[in-house]
Design an enzyme around this catalytic site. Sequence first.
Site, PDB file in Angstrom:
ATOM      1  CG  ASP A 159       4.410  11.602 -10.857  1.00  0.00           C
ATOM      2  OD1 ASP A 159       4.385  10.485 -10.288  1.00  0.00           O
ATOM      3  OD2 ASP A 159       3.429  12.378 -10.851  1.00  0.00           O
ATOM      4  CE1 TYR A 160       7.714  10.600  -3.226  1.00  0.00           C
ATOM      5  CE2 TYR A 160       7.878   8.257  -3.729  1.00  0.00           C
ATOM      6  CZ  TYR A 160       8.031   9.306  -2.842  1.00  0.00           C
ATOM      7  OH  TYR A 160       8.489   9.070  -1.576  1.00  0.00           O
ATOM      8  CB  THR A 161       9.676   6.329  -8.769  1.00  0.00           C
ATOM      9  OG1 THR A 161       8.588   5.845  -7.974  1.00  0.00           O
ATOM     10  CG2 THR A 161      10.859   5.376  -8.624  1.00  0.00           C
TER      11      THR A 161
END
Length: 254
Positions: A159-161
């Site tokens: 999700d972050y990447t």
Amino acid sequence: MNRDIGDLCVLVTGAGRGLGAAIARAFAREGARVAINYRRSGAQAEALASELGPRAAAFQADVTDAAQVAGMVAEIGARLGPPDVVVHNALADFSFDGDARPHLDRLDWAGIEAQTRTAVGGALALIQAVRPHFETQGFGRVVTIGTNLVQNPVVPYHDYTAAKGALLALTRTAAKELGPLGVTVNMVSGGLLRTTDASAATPEAVFDIVAGQTPLGRVTTPAEMADAVLFFASPWARAVTGQNLIVDGGLVFG
């Protein structure tokens, strides 16, 4: 137009703690007026503003809310002058602990959406809020904060990447559109930092592994990454836009 950092008003989002606080300190050290944005870290942001002195102040706003961002920019203008530089560092709630992050079989869209709303939605709201000032003065600097996981996705931070990858795309398309206004838009991408609140959950063994694989033999600090952000706001970067500078001690090339 060339302007020294000491002549600028700089807005740093998510600056109450961690990397954002290090960036705020770096700009204050160079004499800039610094607007410290926070969402919930009010006590830390106010303490940092007090530490940095009368040319710094704390401003509350959720960067995912365009109306709050516009109101914050207006308040900054009244107290410190309109922001000439925006550093978009704000991060949706996240813990850098690979063992605790969901793999694809458990990942849901809501997780990606939450990260993207802050990373990309926040950048959009900020650019829209400061663009009139940039256009009037024919000058502006936007620096976004990315991650080397886009180039080297070794941990399941899907999700972050994904959100940071989208932010890199917006950084480059914004550079194309805003360039004729005298505005540069660049990204600084770090790896694991020693240590922020977000990386506090990272096991010590992981820090040791990263240090061992890094040409410089150590994990990058928030202060070191902050100095790279200064470059993009300085006159030395006046001809650089649409770029992604990876600051991780050489762990990732490209």
